[in-house]
Design a protein around this motif. Sequence first.
Motif, PDB file in Angstrom:
ATOM      1  N   GLU A 100       5.371  81.740  43.093  1.00  0.00           N
ATOM      2  CA  GLU A 100       5.354  81.430  44.525  1.00  0.00           C
ATOM      3  C   GLU A 100       4.797  80.021  44.774  1.00  0.00           C
ATOM      4  OE1 GLU A 100       4.659  84.380  47.788  1.00  0.00           O
ATOM      5  OE2 GLU A 100       2.804  83.250  48.000  1.00  0.00           O
ATOM      6  N   ASN A 101       3.716  79.694  44.050  1.00  0.00           N
ATOM      7  CA  ASN A 101       3.134  78.355  44.230  1.00  0.00           C
ATOM      8  C   ASN A 101       4.121  77.260  43.826  1.00  0.00           C
ATOM      9  OD1 ASN A 101       0.740  79.319  45.261  1.00  0.00           O
ATOM     10  ND2 ASN A 101      -0.226  79.487  43.256  1.00  0.00           N
ATOM     11  N   ALA A 102       4.854  77.488  42.744  1.00  0.00           N
ATOM     12  CA  ALA A 102       5.847  76.493  42.312  1.00  0.00           C
ATOM     13  C   ALA A 102       6.946  76.353  43.369  1.00  0.00           C
ATOM     14  CB  ALA A 102       6.455  76.904  40.970  1.00  0.00           C
ATOM     15  N   LEU A 103       7.364  77.473  43.929  1.00  0.00           N
ATOM     16  CA  LEU A 103       8.426  77.433  44.951  1.00  0.00           C
ATOM     17  C   LEU A 103       7.947  76.711  46.214  1.00  0.00           C
ATOM     18  CD1 LEU A 103       9.753  81.083  44.523  1.00  0.00           C
ATOM     19  CD2 LEU A 103      10.990  78.989  43.906  1.00  0.00           C
ATOM     20  N   ILE A 104       6.675  76.920  46.553  1.00  0.00           N
ATOM     21  CA  ILE A 104       6.116  76.234  47.730  1.00  0.00           C
ATOM     22  C   ILE A 104       6.126  74.719  47.478  1.00  0.00           C
ATOM     23  CG2 ILE A 104       3.966  75.871  49.045  1.00  0.00           C
ATOM     24  CD1 ILE A 104       3.493  78.943  48.728  1.00  0.00           C
ATOM     25  N   ASP A 105       5.704  74.313  46.266  1.00  0.00           N
ATOM     26  CA  ASP A 105       5.751  72.879  45.911  1.00  0.00           C
ATOM     27  C   ASP A 105       7.174  72.344  46.072  1.00  0.00           C
ATOM     28  OD1 ASP A 105       3.092  72.666  45.291  1.00  0.00           O
ATOM     29  OD2 ASP A 105       3.345  72.829  43.121  1.00  0.00           O
ATOM     30  N   LEU A 106       8.127  73.061  45.515  1.00  0.00           N
ATOM     31  CA  LEU A 106       9.527  72.603  45.549  1.00  0.00           C
ATOM     32  C   LEU A 106      10.024  72.494  46.983  1.00  0.00           C
ATOM     33  CD1 LEU A 106      10.910  74.738  42.582  1.00  0.00           C
ATOM     34  CD2 LEU A 106      10.553  72.269  42.596  1.00  0.00           C
ATOM     35  N   ASN A 107       9.624  73.452  47.790  1.00  0.00           N
ATOM     36  CA  ASN A 107      10.033  73.453  49.189  1.00  0.00           C
ATOM     37  C   ASN A 107       9.478  72.225  49.918  1.00  0.00           C
ATOM     38  OD1 ASN A 107      11.427  74.591  51.293  1.00  0.00           O
ATOM     39  ND2 ASN A 107       9.763  75.943  51.897  1.00  0.00           N
ATOM     40  N   PHE A 108       8.194  71.954  49.683  1.00  0.00           N
ATOM     41  CA  PHE A 108       7.568  70.777  50.309  1.00  0.00           C
ATOM     42  C   PHE A 108       8.259  69.487  49.850  1.00  0.00           C
ATOM     43  CE2 PHE A 108       3.192  73.005  50.845  1.00  0.00           C
ATOM     44  CZ  PHE A 108       3.584  73.488  52.081  1.00  0.00           C
ATOM     45  N   ASN A 120      17.596  73.536  45.607  1.00  0.00           N
ATOM     46  CA  ASN A 120      18.242  74.390  44.607  1.00  0.00           C
ATOM     47  C   ASN A 120      17.268  74.776  43.503  1.00  0.00           C
ATOM     48  OD1 ASN A 120      21.263  73.943  45.412  1.00  0.00           O
ATOM     49  ND2 ASN A 120      20.354  71.886  45.358  1.00  0.00           N
ATOM     50  N   VAL A 121      17.482  75.977  42.949  1.00  0.00           N
ATOM     51  CA  VAL A 121      16.731  76.376  41.752  1.00  0.00           C
ATOM     52  C   VAL A 121      17.688  77.141  40.831  1.00  0.00           C
ATOM     53  CG1 VAL A 121      14.369  76.525  42.678  1.00  0.00           C
ATOM     54  CG2 VAL A 121      15.919  78.431  43.045  1.00  0.00           C
ATOM     55  N   LEU A 122      17.547  76.932  39.522  1.00  0.00           N
ATOM     56  CA  LEU A 122      18.294  77.750  38.567  1.00  0.00           C
ATOM     57  C   LEU A 122      17.288  78.725  37.959  1.00  0.00           C
ATOM     58  CD1 LEU A 122      21.325  77.516  36.963  1.00  0.00           C
ATOM     59  CD2 LEU A 122      19.699  77.333  35.108  1.00  0.00           C
ATOM     60  N   LEU A 123      17.531  80.012  38.168  1.00  0.00           N
ATOM     61  CA  LEU A 123      16.534  81.022  37.794  1.00  0.00           C
ATOM     62  C   LEU A 123      16.934  81.715  36.498  1.00  0.00           C
ATOM     63  CD1 LEU A 123      15.935  82.609  41.324  1.00  0.00           C
ATOM     64  CD2 LEU A 123      14.773  80.658  40.273  1.00  0.00           C
ATOM     65  N   ILE A 124      16.046  81.650  35.514  1.00  0.00           N
ATOM     66  CA  ILE A 124      16.332  82.234  34.208  1.00  0.00           C
ATOM     67  C   ILE A 124      15.112  82.936  33.623  1.00  0.00           C
ATOM     68  CG2 ILE A 124      18.226  80.802  33.307  1.00  0.00           C
ATOM     69  CD1 ILE A 124      16.327  78.670  32.976  1.00  0.00           C
ATOM     70  N   GLN A 125      15.408  83.745  32.628  1.00  0.00           N
ATOM     71  CA  GLN A 125      14.313  84.448  31.955  1.00  0.00           C
ATOM     72  C   GLN A 125      13.432  83.449  31.193  1.00  0.00           C
ATOM     73  OE1 GLN A 125      15.319  86.771  28.407  1.00  0.00           O
ATOM     74  NE2 GLN A 125      14.297  88.517  29.354  1.00  0.00           N
ATOM     75  N   GLY A 126      14.054  82.461  30.562  1.00  0.00           N
ATOM     76  CA  GLY A 126      13.321  81.479  29.753  1.00  0.00           C
ATOM     77  C   GLY A 126      13.320  81.894  28.290  1.00  0.00           C
ATOM     78  N   ASP A 127      13.260  80.889  27.426  1.00  0.00           N
ATOM     79  CA  ASP A 127      13.259  81.166  25.984  1.00  0.00           C
ATOM     80  C   ASP A 127      11.975  81.895  25.604  1.00  0.00           C
ATOM     81  OD1 ASP A 127      15.704  79.968  25.508  1.00  0.00           O
ATOM     82  OD2 ASP A 127      14.815  77.971  25.343  1.00  0.00           O
ATOM     83  N   THR A 128      11.999  82.579  24.469  1.00  0.00           N
ATOM     84  CA  THR A 128      10.785  83.223  23.974  1.00  0.00           C
ATOM     85  C   THR A 128       9.784  82.139  23.587  1.00  0.00           C
ATOM     86  OG1 THR A 128      11.798  83.264  21.814  1.00  0.00           O
ATOM     87  CG2 THR A 128      11.843  85.325  23.021  1.00  0.00           C
ATOM     88  N   ARG A 129       8.504  82.490  23.684  1.00  0.00           N
ATOM     89  CA  ARG A 129       7.485  81.501  23.322  1.00  0.00           C
ATOM     90  C   ARG A 129       7.430  81.383  21.808  1.00  0.00           C
ATOM     91  NH1 ARG A 129       1.777  82.621  25.769  1.00  0.00           N
ATOM     92  NH2 ARG A 129       2.267  84.639  24.858  1.00  0.00           N
TER      93      ARG A 129
END
Length: 318
Positions: A107-115, A120-129
């Motif tokens: 949520e905090n990252a999305l708020i930053d992006l919004n400001f 646009n955002v591309l939403l993914i699971q992300g690679d394994t660590r």
Amino acid sequence: MKVTEHIKKANGNTLFSFEVLPPLKGQNIRSLFDHMDPLMEFNPPFVDVTYHREEFVYKKRENGLLERKTVRKRPGTVGICAAIQNHYQVDAVPHIICGGFSKEDTENALIDLNFLGIDNVLLIQGDTRKPEREFVAEPDGHAHASDLIEQVVELNNGIYLDEELENAKPSDFCIGVAGYPEKHFAAPNMETDLKYLKLKQEKGGDYIVTQMFFDNQSYFNFVEKCRESGITIPIIPGLKPITSSKQLTILPQLFHVDLPMELSKAVEACKNREEVIQVGIEWTIQQSKELMEYGVPSLHYYSMGKSASVYEVAKALF
Ligand SMILES: Cc1cc2nc3c(=O)[nH]c(=O)nc-3n(C[C@H](O)[C@H](O)[C@H](O)COP(=O)(O)OP(=O)(O)OC[C@H]3O[C@@H](n4cnc5c(N)ncnc54)[C@H](O)[C@@H]3O)c2cc1C
């Protein structure tokens, strides 16, 4: 502007877009702009910026024991997106991942992006660590891209995690998701993978960007199967020019993709790196031309920190 609006505005013409990686820690934004500058000649309406989570590295100490360290080699996705929008006046699309993020972090990252005015955002699971072998979600995070989509859609409806917020303003993110013409490696079969891809559309995905592929037939079959399953959103093909003979074995390992015999034979017949690069460029031009004739919304190139080959491909097409 939203990626879907760019596609609509193009009125059936194929757009040019590409993906960049944040520079390695210690580099500055100029190193990224040097890479992007030549490609901007072809007027990409949007540029994707990948997200790289932390990984574990093991360092040998003097006493012979291994010390585990956590490092993030390519930080800066959000700041880079702002810098790209500011510098080039094109839309930047940050990749947002489930891994390593609690819902609050997201949520905090999305708020930053919004400001920052990022639409646009591309939403993914992300690679394994690395070096873990399986993806592990944060205790208060998301396991799958579809869960992440739900959170962004909630925010788009003005629903924040803190239910007591009054008069909360909604965001308005356009949501991209990932698709796999040759199936996601963890899916038991294509049908199951498509079921979950459809779920991503139902939850609010606006468009799909595909994993790289080297045989257009796999993209055509994928689009056909998607349409048969009721997936109606745009499907943007992802392409990568081969730039070294090592990639004949690395790309299948990393991305679980097949390279056609004709391509691997042509690369194996090359006498030096320059010849391999040329084969990669020509192959991608042929792929791109056929995809353009098919009417794809955008040709999306994985530049992976090297723009020269993508530049040659784009010069032949746009
Ligand atoms: C265009 C593109 C961009 C990428 N960018 C990045 C990046 O910037 N950073 C990065 O780390 N990685 C990136 N990746 C890699 C991606 O993180 C991996 O491929 C990851 O393993 C899967 O991501 P996903 O969003 O497709 O996952 P998901 O949609 O969550 O799918 C993962 C697997 O789970 C299954 N599945 C999906 N939803 C559900 C569900 N609700 N319940 C049960 N099973 C489900 C799917 O069939 C699939 O097998 C990218 C991949 C692509 C194609």
